[in-house]
Every structure is written in structure tokens, then in C-alpha cells.
Design a protein around this motif. Structure first.
Motif, PDB file in Angstrom:
ATOM      1  N   SER A 154      -2.159  41.336  25.528  1.00  0.00           N
ATOM      2  CA  SER A 154      -2.478  39.927  25.764  1.00  0.00           C
ATOM      3  C   SER A 154      -1.330  39.265  26.513  1.00  0.00           C
ATOM      4  CB  SER A 154      -2.703  39.203  24.432  1.00  0.00           C
ATOM      5  OG  SER A 154      -1.509  39.198  23.660  1.00  0.00           O
ATOM      6  N   SER A 155      -1.624  38.099  27.083  1.00  0.00           N
ATOM      7  CA  SER A 155      -0.593  37.347  27.800  1.00  0.00           C
ATOM      8  C   SER A 155       0.543  36.936  26.874  1.00  0.00           C
ATOM      9  CB  SER A 155      -1.208  36.100  28.432  1.00  0.00           C
ATOM     10  OG  SER A 155      -2.252  36.451  29.316  1.00  0.00           O
ATOM     11  N   ALA A 156       0.187  36.568  25.638  1.00  0.00           N
ATOM     12  CA  ALA A 156       1.216  36.180  24.671  1.00  0.00           C
ATOM     13  C   ALA A 156       2.126  37.361  24.351  1.00  0.00           C
ATOM     14  CB  ALA A 156       0.559  35.663  23.389  1.00  0.00           C
ATOM     15  N   ALA A 157       1.550  38.564  24.241  1.00  0.00           N
ATOM     16  CA  ALA A 157       2.358  39.753  23.962  1.00  0.00           C
ATOM     17  C   ALA A 157       3.288  40.061  25.131  1.00  0.00           C
ATOM     18  CB  ALA A 157       1.451  40.948  23.665  1.00  0.00           C
ATOM     19  N   VAL A 158       2.792  39.891  26.357  1.00  0.00           N
ATOM     20  CA  VAL A 158       3.648  40.103  27.533  1.00  0.00           C
ATOM     21  C   VAL A 158       4.846  39.165  27.484  1.00  0.00           C
ATOM     22  CG1 VAL A 158       3.797  39.873  30.038  1.00  0.00           C
ATOM     23  CG2 VAL A 158       1.801  40.981  29.016  1.00  0.00           C
ATOM     24  N   ARG A 159       4.590  37.891  27.206  1.00  0.00           N
ATOM     25  CA  ARG A 159       5.689  36.917  27.149  1.00  0.00           C
ATOM     26  C   ARG A 159       6.685  37.264  26.050  1.00  0.00           C
ATOM     27  NH1 ARG A 159       1.257  33.448  28.156  1.00  0.00           N
ATOM     28  NH2 ARG A 159       1.067  32.931  25.927  1.00  0.00           N
ATOM     29  N   ASP A 160       6.183  37.687  24.906  1.00  0.00           N
ATOM     30  CA  ASP A 160       7.046  38.044  23.792  1.00  0.00           C
ATOM     31  C   ASP A 160       7.939  39.230  24.141  1.00  0.00           C
ATOM     32  OD1 ASP A 160       7.720  37.036  21.326  1.00  0.00           O
ATOM     33  OD2 ASP A 160       6.292  38.276  20.199  1.00  0.00           O
ATOM     34  N   LEU A 161       7.361  40.247  24.750  1.00  0.00           N
ATOM     35  CA  LEU A 161       8.123  41.436  25.128  1.00  0.00           C
ATOM     36  C   LEU A 161       9.183  41.085  26.173  1.00  0.00           C
ATOM     37  CD1 LEU A 161       5.129  43.922  25.332  1.00  0.00           C
ATOM     38  CD2 LEU A 161       7.029  44.128  23.733  1.00  0.00           C
ATOM     39  N   GLU A 162       8.792  40.315  27.170  1.00  0.00           N
ATOM     40  CA  GLU A 162       9.753  39.935  28.215  1.00  0.00           C
ATOM     41  C   GLU A 162      10.893  39.106  27.633  1.00  0.00           C
ATOM     42  OE1 GLU A 162       6.874  39.826  32.179  1.00  0.00           O
ATOM     43  OE2 GLU A 162       7.194  37.980  31.014  1.00  0.00           O
ATOM     44  N   ALA A 163      10.568  38.223  26.702  1.00  0.00           N
ATOM     45  CA  ALA A 163      11.595  37.375  26.092  1.00  0.00           C
ATOM     46  C   ALA A 163      12.607  38.186  25.309  1.00  0.00           C
ATOM     47  CB  ALA A 163      10.953  36.339  25.179  1.00  0.00           C
ATOM     48  N   HIS A 164      12.223  39.399  24.892  1.00  0.00           N
ATOM     49  CA  HIS A 164      13.125  40.250  24.112  1.00  0.00           C
ATOM     50  C   HIS A 164      13.673  41.408  24.951  1.00  0.00           C
ATOM     51  CE1 HIS A 164      11.281  38.027  20.780  1.00  0.00           C
ATOM     52  NE2 HIS A 164      12.417  38.262  20.171  1.00  0.00           N
ATOM     53  N   GLY A 165      13.648  41.242  26.269  1.00  0.00           N
ATOM     54  CA  GLY A 165      14.347  42.177  27.133  1.00  0.00           C
ATOM     55  C   GLY A 165      13.626  43.462  27.444  1.00  0.00           C
ATOM     56  N   ILE A 166      12.328  43.501  27.261  1.00  0.00           N
ATOM     57  CA  ILE A 166      11.553  44.708  27.562  1.00  0.00           C
ATOM     58  C   ILE A 166      10.886  44.532  28.919  1.00  0.00           C
ATOM     59  CG2 ILE A 166       9.576  46.127  26.847  1.00  0.00           C
ATOM     60  CD1 ILE A 166      10.344  45.364  23.926  1.00  0.00           C
ATOM     61  N   GLY A 167      11.025  45.525  29.784  1.00  0.00           N
ATOM     62  CA  GLY A 167      10.472  45.465  31.137  1.00  0.00           C
ATOM     63  C   GLY A 167       9.397  46.507  31.375  1.00  0.00           C
ATOM     64  N   ARG A 168       9.022  46.644  32.645  1.00  0.00           N
ATOM     65  CA  ARG A 168       7.973  47.578  33.080  1.00  0.00           C
ATOM     66  C   ARG A 168       6.690  47.380  32.260  1.00  0.00           C
ATOM     67  NH1 ARG A 168      12.562  50.702  32.938  1.00  0.00           N
ATOM     68  NH2 ARG A 168      11.930  51.848  31.081  1.00  0.00           N
ATOM     69  N   ILE A 169       6.250  46.140  32.152  1.00  0.00           N
ATOM     70  CA  ILE A 169       5.091  45.780  31.335  1.00  0.00           C
ATOM     71  C   ILE A 169       3.875  45.549  32.219  1.00  0.00           C
ATOM     72  CG2 ILE A 169       4.173  44.154  29.618  1.00  0.00           C
ATOM     73  CD1 ILE A 169       7.119  43.316  29.106  1.00  0.00           C
ATOM     74  N   ARG A 170       2.733  46.020  31.785  1.00  0.00           N
ATOM     75  CA  ARG A 170       1.451  45.705  32.401  1.00  0.00           C
ATOM     76  C   ARG A 170       0.506  45.215  31.308  1.00  0.00           C
ATOM     77  NH1 ARG A 170       4.512  46.899  35.830  1.00  0.00           N
ATOM     78  NH2 ARG A 170       4.187  48.118  37.735  1.00  0.00           N
ATOM     79  N   LEU A 171      -0.445  44.400  31.698  1.00  0.00           N
ATOM     80  CA  LEU A 171      -1.448  43.896  30.761  1.00  0.00           C
ATOM     81  C   LEU A 171      -2.592  44.892  30.658  1.00  0.00           C
ATOM     82  CD1 LEU A 171      -2.163  41.361  29.037  1.00  0.00           C
ATOM     83  CD2 LEU A 171      -3.456  40.538  31.026  1.00  0.00           C
TER      84      LEU A 171
END
Length: 373
Positions: A154-171
Motif C-alpha cells: 500500500s501507499s502507506a506502507a511505502v511511506r513507512d518503509l522509506e521513512a525508516h531508510g529502506i529503499g528499492r521499493i515497489r508497490l
């Protein structure tokens, strides 16, 4: 492709991680690929008789206080199974314990890995122990940071992961079985059994655990003409029966039986604030049932407020009660939301989402090939 799915949970477990891992394995087989599942051992030795592919079970122990959840123990089987399968790619489903070992093995063997983020473990740490949120994120960063790609639901999960320094994310969302879950299964006999005086059926489906906040339904159950229906099991069951004395508790239901219950509801309510996706919301929408859910996490992507259902502030029992009351007062609104919800999910089949997942696999493999060259 030869794919190893390392999952923290697999049927007969009933939860989002188990269901998604099963659907992934099924789709890979249908598309001519060769998956292998590695999962924690369960009590039933015949549990994998109907699995779509081979399953390697790793020794596990029940989680203290929540025996329905089993945690894998350290084992050399993970690396051995990945190597023996001659895997092209490792799929880590909700990695935290077993998935960490899967990631370690994939790195050592030089095999690309895709990590699927599915559970708000930091939120669970806050709920169950009051601390440990930072430690949970450090562990998640370690495993997702080592993966070639992280898929967030989800979009919220993407934001949460990015906020905690995790990259290379796709929805990457989740599919829903729109053939099994459909409005036509509405059952007047079941409705009469659950609400003999013709009450409006307002239901919750999911685990009965502290983080799900099913207790928030108490106010909705006091709306005149409403009968609460609770489907699921878990450690909070006894306390919830006391907190919701007039509710009908149906226990754990699956398959066509669950689909019949969904379609027979008038309103579906989800109460948990820590959902990275929330599959039961999609199943309710596929069943033509309007949804009330917290405005947090996965439901933000799934529920179109004022069109397919209503979003309420998380943890607010008064707002939840008022949302249920407004839908209870308007059969026209319920019908409109139900139709719109069904139309919204009709294209979200597991086949479509499975093909999208295979696309992610192929991109990761191509990226590895370019780097190697």
C-alpha cells in the motif's frame, strides 16, 4: 523460473502472509514455473497434502500467549533447501525470523531476493510489549536492505518503509477471489439464524488479537437494530465475548462458508490500525458489502471514502459507531457503496496480481544480469 518462497506462515495458518504465499505458489505453478515453499512446521502432519507445490517445514515453536502463531527455530534446512532447489530467485514473504535466514542463504549462494513487506511488526511491538519498535525496524532494515527489491502492499506502507531508510521499493497490492467472494451468495436463511428479529448484520472478520482492536465494536453493537457478527479466533476471544455480550461469535471460517457470511452482512467493519493492506476489506467489497475502516495503513488505498465505504479516525469508538449508524439508517447508501465496492475490485484478481509479481521477478533477474556483466 525456479522460485523458493520463504514464508513466516503458510496454510493451515489463516492470515494475510499465509494466504498470499499460497496464492503466489498457485500462480507460479499455473504459469509453468517451479516454486518451493519453506515454512514453519505445524502440528498437523497432513497439512501440506493439498499444497500446490513441495513444502519444506522448519522446526518451530508456538508463540507464547498466542499458540496459533508459530515461530521457526534456527535450522540448516533453509539454506539446504534453497540450494537443492537450484533456485533462480528467493521470495521472502513477510520476512522477520525465517525470512532473515532465507535472506542470509540467498546472499551466500548469490541468488537474487525479493522481500514482500506484509506486517507492521513495529506496531505489534508497541501493542504487545510497549517497547521494541526501534529493534523491529532495525531487523526489517537489515533484511529488506539486503534484498534486491522490496514489494510494499500500500501507499502507506511505502511511506513507512522509506521513512525508516529502506529503499528499492515497489508497490505491489493483493488479489482477491471475485468468483468466491460475490454478492450472489447472500443467504436469507443464514441472516434469519443470526438476526431472528431482522436486525442489521454488522460484521468483523479476522484474528481476535489485541492489535486488531475488535473491542471498538462495542459502541456499534449498541446502535438500535444492529446485530454484531464476529468471525475469527485468537487470544482475545474470551475477553471479547465479555466485552461484546450480544454479538454472535462464529469462530474461524474459511472458503465458501466464509464467502457466504461476507455476502450476508449489511456492513463490514475493520477496526485494526496496523494493517499494511487489509485483505478482508477487499473480500467485503467483492461481496458487495459497504466498508467502515480506520483511516490508516492499507485501507487508505482500498476504501474510497463516501463512495465504497467510510473511513474513520483510528481508535475512535464514537466515530466508528456514528459511521455504522449512518449506514444503518440508509439502505440506499449501503446498496450504492456495495455496488461501487464490487466494481472497484473486479479487476484485482490473483491472476492479474500474480502476473505483476512475475514481472517484478523478471526485472530483478535482468538487473542482476546487467550488474554481473
Amino acid at each position: 523460473m525456479r522460485v523458493v518462497i520463504v514464508t513466516e506462515s503458510f496454510p493451515p495458518d489463516v492470515n494475510g502472509v499465509a494466504h498470499c504465499a499460497l496464492q503466489t505458489a498457485r500462480h507460479l505453478v499455473r504459469r509453468g514455473h517451479t516454486p518451493l515453499v519453506i515454512a514453519p512446521a505445524v502440528a498437523d502432519p497432513a497439512a501440506d497434502a493439498d499444497a500446490p507445490c513441495a513444502v519444506v517445514r522448519v522446526p518451530s515453536l508456538p508463540l507464547p500467549g498466542y499458540p496459533q502463531v508459530r515461530v521457526a527455530l534456527p535450522s540448516r534446512r533453509v539454506a539446504a533447501a534453497i540450494a537443492a532447489h537450484r533456485a533462480d530467485l528467493v521470495h521472502l514473504a513477510g520476512p522477520f525470523v525465517l525470512g532473515v535466514r532465507g535472506m542470509t542463504a540467498a546472499t551466500r549462494l548469490g541468488i537474487p531476493a525479493v522481500a514482500v513487506y506484509q506486517t507492521d511488526l513495529a506496531g505489534y511491538a508497541r501493542t504487545y510489549v510497549g517497547t521494541g519498535e526501534g529493534a523491529a525496524w532495525r531487523r526489517l532494515r537489515a533484511v529488506h536492505g539486503a534484498a534486491d527489491r522490496t514489494l510494499a502492499p500500500s501507499s502507506a506502507a511505502v511511506r513507512d518503509l522509506e521513512a525508516h531508510g529502506i529503499g528499492r521499493i515497489r508497490l505491489w497490492g493483493r488479489g482477491v477471489d471475485t468468483v468466491r467472494f460475490r454478492p450472489g451468495l447472500r443467504d436469507d436463511a443464514l441472516r434469519a439464524e443470526l438476526a431472528p428479529d431482522g436486525e442489521l448484520l454488522v460484521g468483523y472478520v479476522g484474528r481476535l488479537a489485541p492489535e486488531k482492536r475488535v473491542d471498538l465494536l462495542a459502541g456499534a453493537g449498541r446502535v438500535p437494530g444492529v446485530r454484531l457478527v464476529v468471525v475469527g479466533d485468537g487470544p482475545s476471544g474470551p475477553a471479547l465475548r465479555g466485552a461484546l455480550p450480544d454479538a454472535r461469535f462464529l469462530g474461524r471460517r474459511t472458503g465458501d462458508d466464509l464467502a457466504r457470511i461476507f455476502a450476508s452482512l449489511d456492513v463490514f467493519v475493520h477496526t485494526g490500525p496496523f494493517e499494511t493492506f487489509c485483505q478482508t476489506v477487499q473480500e467485503a467489497m467483492a461481496s458487495g458489502v459497504p466498508v467502515v475502516a480506520p483511516a490508516a495503513g492499507g485501507p487508505l488505498d482500498l476504501v474510497d471514502h463516501g463512495r465504497t465505504g467510510l473511513l474513520v479516525p483510528p481508535g475512535d469508538p464514537a466515530a466508528l459507531r456514528d459511521a455504522v449508524a449512518s449506514l444503518a439508517a440508509s439502505p440506499e447508501l449501503r446498496a450504492a457503496y456495495g455496488r461501487a465496492g464490487r466494481a472497484t475490485v473486479e479487476g484485482r484478481t490473483w491472476e492479474a496480481l500474480g502476473d505483476e509479481l512475475i514481472g517484478h521477478y523478471l526485472e530483478v533477474l535482468r538487473e542482476r544480469t546487467v550488474v554481473a556483466a
